[in-house]
Design a protein around this motif. Structure first.
Motif, PDB file in Angstrom:
ATOM      1  N   ASN A 210       0.938  -1.340   0.021  1.00  0.00           N
ATOM      2  CA  ASN A 210      -0.065   0.092  -0.092  1.00  0.00           C
ATOM      3  C   ASN A 210       0.805   1.185  -0.022  1.00  0.00           C
ATOM      4  O   ASN A 210       0.503   2.532   0.216  1.00  0.00           O
TER       5      ASN A 210
ATOM      6  N   ARG B 232     -14.975   2.153  -5.509  1.00  0.00           N
ATOM      7  CA  ARG B 232     -15.670   1.869  -4.275  1.00  0.00           C
ATOM      8  C   ARG B 232     -16.591   2.792  -3.992  1.00  0.00           C
ATOM      9  O   ARG B 232     -17.718   2.795  -3.478  1.00  0.00           O
TER      10      ARG B 232
ATOM     11  N   ASP C 262     -17.575  -1.728   6.237  1.00  0.00           N
ATOM     12  CA  ASP C 262     -16.931  -2.873   5.568  1.00  0.00           C
ATOM     13  C   ASP C 262     -16.020  -2.404   4.475  1.00  0.00           C
ATOM     14  O   ASP C 262     -14.846  -2.991   4.469  1.00  0.00           O
ATOM     15  N   LEU C 263     -16.712  -1.364   3.837  1.00  0.00           N
ATOM     16  CA  LEU C 263     -15.527  -0.904   2.590  1.00  0.00           C
ATOM     17  C   LEU C 263     -14.272  -0.139   3.205  1.00  0.00           C
ATOM     18  O   LEU C 263     -13.392  -0.501   2.879  1.00  0.00           O
TER      19      LEU C 263
ATOM     20  N   LEU D 247     -12.997  -0.595   6.265  1.00  0.00           N
ATOM     21  CA  LEU D 247     -12.211  -1.833   6.967  1.00  0.00           C
ATOM     22  C   LEU D 247     -11.286  -2.478   5.874  1.00  0.00           C
ATOM     23  O   LEU D 247     -10.327  -2.800   6.184  1.00  0.00           O
ATOM     24  N   ASP D 248     -11.953  -2.704   4.804  1.00  0.00           N
ATOM     25  CA  ASP D 248     -11.564  -3.517   3.647  1.00  0.00           C
ATOM     26  C   ASP D 248     -10.255  -2.515   3.094  1.00  0.00           C
ATOM     27  O   ASP D 248      -9.369  -3.308   2.473  1.00  0.00           O
ATOM     28  N   ASP D 249     -10.455  -1.447   2.947  1.00  0.00           N
ATOM     29  CA  ASP D 249      -9.477  -0.656   2.295  1.00  0.00           C
ATOM     30  C   ASP D 249      -9.341   0.828   2.885  1.00  0.00           C
ATOM     31  O   ASP D 249     -10.000   1.709   2.747  1.00  0.00           O
TER      32      ASP D 249
ATOM     33  N   GLU E  12     -14.623   3.363  12.163  1.00  0.00           N
ATOM     34  CA  GLU E  12     -13.580   2.927  11.604  1.00  0.00           C
ATOM     35  C   GLU E  12     -12.287   2.845  12.358  1.00  0.00           C
ATOM     36  O   GLU E  12     -11.661   1.431  12.354  1.00  0.00           O
TER      37      GLU E  12
ATOM     38  N   ARG F  52     -10.570  -0.723  13.942  1.00  0.00           N
ATOM     39  CA  ARG F  52      -8.987  -1.065  13.312  1.00  0.00           C
ATOM     40  C   ARG F  52      -8.191  -1.028  14.487  1.00  0.00           C
ATOM     41  O   ARG F  52      -7.341  -2.177  14.688  1.00  0.00           O
TER      42      ARG F  52
ATOM     43  N   GLY G 116     -10.957  -5.274  15.288  1.00  0.00           N
ATOM     44  CA  GLY G 116     -12.205  -5.613  14.808  1.00  0.00           C
ATOM     45  C   GLY G 116     -13.190  -6.294  15.836  1.00  0.00           C
ATOM     46  O   GLY G 116     -14.266  -6.804  15.177  1.00  0.00           O
TER      47      GLY G 116
ATOM     48  N   ARG H  15     -16.750  -4.391  16.493  1.00  0.00           N
ATOM     49  CA  ARG H  15     -17.344  -3.776  15.564  1.00  0.00           C
ATOM     50  C   ARG H  15     -18.679  -3.409  15.609  1.00  0.00           C
ATOM     51  O   ARG H  15     -19.124  -2.324  15.571  1.00  0.00           O
TER      52      ARG H  15
END
Length: 190
Positions: free
Chosen positions: A35, A71, A101-102, A104-106, A164, A168, A172, A175
Motif C-alpha cells: 500500500n 468504491r 465494511d468498505l 475496513l477492507d480498504d 472505522e 481497526r 475488529g 465492530r
C-alpha cells in the motif's frame, strides 16, 4: 481539449494509455499487499517516466483517490438504495454497515472518505453525490422520529470514519458494539 480516448478524460490516446497503465500497476501493487504506492516505483513498473506519473497524479493521495472511484460508485449506489428503503432507520443501519465494511477492507479508501480536501474534482463530486443520497435518508429518518435533528450527511460520514478507526485499533472485535453506539447516538435525546 476534446476527449479522444473514449474515457471522457480529455487526454490524448497515449496519455490515456499511460494513465491506465499507472492505475493498473498501482492496483496490482495494492492487491499484492503493498500500500506504499511510491510514485517512483509505480513509474518504473508501468514503464513510464516519473514525470508522467506526477503529471497524472501529483502525489500519493491523488493516486489513491483515482483508485477509489469504483468504491465510491458502489457506496453512492448503496446510499441511494438505502434512501429509498421502506424503513429509513434500517436503511441507515445497512448503509453504515456497508460503508464500515468498505473502509475496513480498504484503509486508503477510508482516508479518502474522511479527507477534508480532495485532490480531484471527481472525488469531490462523488462525495457530494454520496452526501445528497445520505441527506435524503437522514431526512426520512428524522421525519419518522428515528434520528435527532441537526445531524448532516457529512457528520455521519465523519462519525463513521471514527468508528472505522476505533474498530481497526481494536482489531475488529468490537465492530458491532461501536456501530450500535453510533446508531444510538444518532437517535433523538430521551
Amino acid at each position: 481539449m476534446a476527449a479522444r480516448s473514449g474515457q471522457g478524460t480529455g487526454l490524448r490516446p497515449d496519455a490515456a494509455r499511460n494513465r491506465a497503465r499507472i492505475l493498473q500497476v498501482a492496483r496490482e501493487r495494492v492487491a499484492g499487499g503493498d500500500n506504499s504506492l511510491q510514485l517512483n516505483v509505480i513509474a518504473r513498473l508501468a514503464g513510464v517516466g516519473v514525470g508522467t506519473v506526477y503529471r497524472h497524479f501529483p502525489d500519493r493521495h491523488a493516486l489513491v483517490e483515482a483508485l477509489s472511484v469504483e468504491r465510491f460508485r458502489e457506496l453512492v449506489e448503496q446510499a441511494r438504495a438505502a434512501s429509498s428503503a421502506e424503513d429509513a432507520l434500517e436503511g441507515l443501519r445497512g448503509l453504515l454497515r456497508f460503508t464500515l465494511d468498505l473502509a475496513l477492507d480498504d484503509p486508503d479508501f477510508a482516508t479518502v472518505l474522511s479527507s477534508a480536501g480532495d485532490a480531484r474534482a471527481q472525488t469531490s463530486g462523488m462525495k457530494a453525490e454520496l452526501d445528497e443520497a445520505v441527506a435524503v435518508l437522514l431526512d426520512r429518518a428524522r421525519l419518522s422520529g428515528a434520528i435527532r435533528g441537526g445531524v448532516e450527511a457529512d457528520d455521519v460520514r465523519r462519525l463513521l470514519c471514527g468508528v472505522e478507526h476505533a474498530v481497526r485499533s481494536g482489531e475488529g472485535e468490537r465492530r458491532e458494539l461501536y456501530l450500535g453506539v453510533l446508531l444510538e447516538g444518532l437517535r433523538p435525546p430521551r
